[in-house]
Design an enzyme around this catalytic site. Structure first.
Site, PDB file in Angstrom:
ATOM      1  N   GLY A 172      22.476  -2.040  18.373  1.00 28.99           N
ATOM      2  CA  GLY A 172      21.274  -2.343  18.688  1.00 28.99           C
ATOM      3  C   GLY A 172      20.203  -2.965  17.828  1.00 28.99           C
ATOM      4  O   GLY A 172      20.527  -2.781  16.753  1.00 28.99           O
ATOM      5  N   ARG A 196      27.218  -5.355  20.804  1.00 26.19           N
ATOM      6  CA  ARG A 196      28.051  -4.427  20.419  1.00 26.19           C
ATOM      7  C   ARG A 196      29.714  -4.540  20.391  1.00 26.19           C
ATOM      8  O   ARG A 196      30.410  -3.977  20.859  1.00 26.19           O
ATOM      9  CB  ARG A 196      27.601  -3.213  21.303  1.00 26.19           C
ATOM     10  CG  ARG A 196      26.135  -2.584  21.023  1.00 26.19           C
ATOM     11  CD  ARG A 196      26.078  -1.166  21.922  1.00 26.19           C
ATOM     12  NE  ARG A 196      24.761  -0.950  21.857  1.00 26.19           N
ATOM     13  CZ  ARG A 196      24.214  -0.369  21.069  1.00 26.19           C
ATOM     14  NH1 ARG A 196      24.791   0.233  19.824  1.00 26.19           N
ATOM     15  NH2 ARG A 196      22.810   0.082  20.890  1.00 26.19           N
ATOM     16  N   ASP A 231      26.273   2.699  12.118  1.00 25.62           N
ATOM     17  CA  ASP A 231      27.551   3.591  11.917  1.00 25.62           C
ATOM     18  C   ASP A 231      28.681   2.745  12.374  1.00 25.62           C
ATOM     19  O   ASP A 231      29.747   2.392  12.045  1.00 25.62           O
ATOM     20  CB  ASP A 231      27.735   4.954  12.234  1.00 25.62           C
ATOM     21  CG  ASP A 231      27.338   5.090  13.532  1.00 25.62           C
ATOM     22  OD1 ASP A 231      26.749   4.243  14.416  1.00 25.62           O
ATOM     23  OD2 ASP A 231      27.416   6.407  14.017  1.00 25.62           O
ATOM     24  N   THR A 284      19.369   1.167  11.726  1.00 28.18           N
ATOM     25  CA  THR A 284      19.125   1.922  13.069  1.00 28.18           C
ATOM     26  C   THR A 284      17.729   2.557  13.292  1.00 28.18           C
ATOM     27  O   THR A 284      17.165   3.227  12.502  1.00 28.18           O
ATOM     28  CB  THR A 284      20.367   2.943  13.293  1.00 28.18           C
ATOM     29  OG1 THR A 284      19.745   3.917  14.409  1.00 28.18           O
ATOM     30  CG2 THR A 284      20.483   3.844  12.123  1.00 28.18           C
ATOM     31  N   ASP A 309      17.394   5.080  15.006  1.00 23.98           N
ATOM     32  CA  ASP A 309      17.697   6.737  15.224  1.00 23.98           C
ATOM     33  C   ASP A 309      17.619   7.248  13.793  1.00 23.98           C
ATOM     34  O   ASP A 309      17.692   8.414  13.732  1.00 23.98           O
ATOM     35  CB  ASP A 309      18.972   6.642  15.863  1.00 23.98           C
ATOM     36  CG  ASP A 309      19.008   6.177  17.318  1.00 23.98           C
ATOM     37  OD1 ASP A 309      18.090   5.656  17.793  1.00 23.98           O
ATOM     38  OD2 ASP A 309      20.094   6.310  17.765  1.00 23.98           O
ATOM     39  N   ASP A 368      20.131   7.912  11.744  1.00 25.30           N
ATOM     40  CA  ASP A 368      20.938   8.952  11.640  1.00 25.30           C
ATOM     41  C   ASP A 368      22.123   8.573  10.743  1.00 25.30           C
ATOM     42  O   ASP A 368      23.376   9.149  10.986  1.00 25.30           O
ATOM     43  CB  ASP A 368      21.534   9.145  13.131  1.00 25.30           C
ATOM     44  CG  ASP A 368      21.956   8.085  13.827  1.00 25.30           C
ATOM     45  OD1 ASP A 368      21.881   6.753  13.421  1.00 25.30           O
ATOM     46  OD2 ASP A 368      22.532   8.198  14.839  1.00 25.30           O
ATOM     47  N   ARG A 398      20.475   9.156  20.061  1.00 25.52           N
ATOM     48  CA  ARG A 398      21.638   9.376  20.814  1.00 25.52           C
ATOM     49  C   ARG A 398      22.387  10.826  20.204  1.00 25.52           C
ATOM     50  O   ARG A 398      22.738  11.756  20.993  1.00 25.52           O
ATOM     51  CB  ARG A 398      22.795   8.283  20.609  1.00 25.52           C
ATOM     52  CG  ARG A 398      24.094   8.536  21.194  1.00 25.52           C
ATOM     53  CD  ARG A 398      25.057   7.664  20.762  1.00 25.52           C
ATOM     54  NE  ARG A 398      24.623   6.046  21.390  1.00 25.52           N
ATOM     55  CZ  ARG A 398      24.689   5.757  22.509  1.00 25.52           C
ATOM     56  NH1 ARG A 398      25.429   6.578  23.516  1.00 25.52           N
ATOM     57  NH2 ARG A 398      24.348   4.719  23.017  1.00 25.52           N
TER      58      ARG A 398
END
Ligand code: F6P
Length: 359
Positions: free
Chosen positions: A10, A72, A103, A125, A127, A129, A171
């Site tokens: 993304g 992706r 990741d 990211t 996120d 994470d 996510r």
């Protein structure tokens, strides 16, 4: 050296700032040449590339998205995919590859490294994470976007006596939800790390309104899960469809609407949902992300010249360091107890607490 570069997964505000920093330092300090592979790993699979020089990175610092575009695509899922990538690198006489991604992208980088490719990773990211690094670039911008949205939602919620549910990205980890929820003064924050009991969420809001408040803000990460009677710790996330991408991820989304319906049904307060979606990922990076992305880019090109392959540039306590790619992809970095305590400290209740606290 001749250095290849790609952006995968993304997109994320700050990608162009990373690309620019690598090209500038590589050109000014190391006399490197660069090739940009387009659309993530697809560029290596299908030999799609563009020359990258000082003029091609001119003016891109404040631009969102990525001039290399992204996808992706997972070469490990295609017949001879990894070997095709290696063949493309050879065709372009690439000495080292810089892969900028989360990741998934970095797991492919690790596989190529195991096959002898000289690769360096950069964590990306919204996120936040990725393990091994304190912050990924793009996260700060996303949190700023969501915080502004919560502020706006606050005034309309207050005007209409409503409960407003704000669904945000995240996510596997609720970093965006918890940071923006704290920054925006949310009343309930729901994150993937803590499956939640809808009865307790509804009761928390009911008690808040019973003590005189007439509106509430709920921030929910798309990956948050309802706990079930069968297994209170492990609900399933809400997916938009069953189809999975090449890295095995389903498209999440929809929990906000379900939550709003269930809250309204239980306690009778009018409840609406706002799904922020890709607004969180688009647009210009914050100043913090521009600086962080620039530092990651400089760190990565230095790592290439120090021969630190199979490694990722990471932020540790405000220093850019080099860590093994394998450590970064080993697990997700989920929201830690310290941040959960921050949120619990200022809210009526965060999911996972025993009972709603009466103020
Ligand atoms: O990059 C991670 C992420 O932002 C997740 O939070 C979200 O589930 C996903 O991207 C959405 O990706 P896409 O743009 O492919 O729908």
């Amino acid at each position: 050296m001749k250095v290849g570069m790609l952006t995968g997964g993304g997109d994320c505000p700050g990608l162009n700032a990373v690309i620019r920093a690598i090209v500038r330092k590589g050109s000014f300090h190391y006399e490197d040449e660069f090739v940009g592979f387009l659309e993530g790993w697809r560029g290596l699979l299908e030999n799609k590339s563009m020359p990258l020089d000082l003029s091609s990175v001119g003016g891109i610092l404040p631009r969102g998205g990525t001039i290399l575009r992204t996808s992706r695509t997972n070469p490990a899922k295609k017949a001879d995919g990894l070997d095709k990538c290696i063949a493309t690198l050879k065709k372009h006489s690439i000495d080292a590859l810089i892969a900028i991604g989360g990741d998934d992208t970095l797991s492919v980088a690790q596989k190529l490294h195991e096959k002898g490719v000289k690769v360096v990773g950069i964590p990306k990211t919204i996120d936040n994470d990725l393990a091994g690094t304190d912050y990924t670039f793009g996260f700060d911008t996303a949190v700023n976007v969501v915080t502004e949205a919560i502020d706006r939602v606050h005034t309309t919620a207050e005007a209409h006596n409503r409960v407003m549910v704000v669904e945000v990205m995240g996510r596997d980890a609720g970093w965006i939800a918890i940071h923006s929820g704290v920054a925006g003064g949310a009343d309930v924050i729901l994150i993937p790390e803590r499956p939640f009991d809808i009865e307790k969420v509804a009761e928390t809001i009911r008690l808040r309104h019973a003590r005189g408040r007439y509106f509430s803000i709920v921030v929910v990460a798309e990956g948050a899960k309802f706990s079930t009677d069968m297994d209170p710790q492990h609900g399933a996330p809400i997916v938009q469809d069953m189809e999975k991408d090449e890295f095995g991820h389903a498209r999440l989304g929809g929990i906000g609407n379900i939550l709003a319906r269930e809250i309204e049904r239980r306690i009778g307060f009018e409840t609406r949902t706002v799904v922020l979606g890709h607004i969180q990922r688009g647009g210009s990076p914050s100043a913090f992300d521009r600086v962080l992305a620039t530092r990651y880019g400089l760190g990565a090109i230095d790592m290439v010249h120090r021969g630190e392959f199979g490694c990722m540039a990471a932020l540790r306590g405000n220093k850019i360091v080099s860590i093994p790619l394998a450590d970064a992809i080993a697990k997700n970095r989920t929201v830690d107890q310290e941040m959960i305590d921050v949120a619990s400290g200022i809210m009526d209740k965060l999911t996972g607490d025993e009972e709603p606290v009466e103020k």
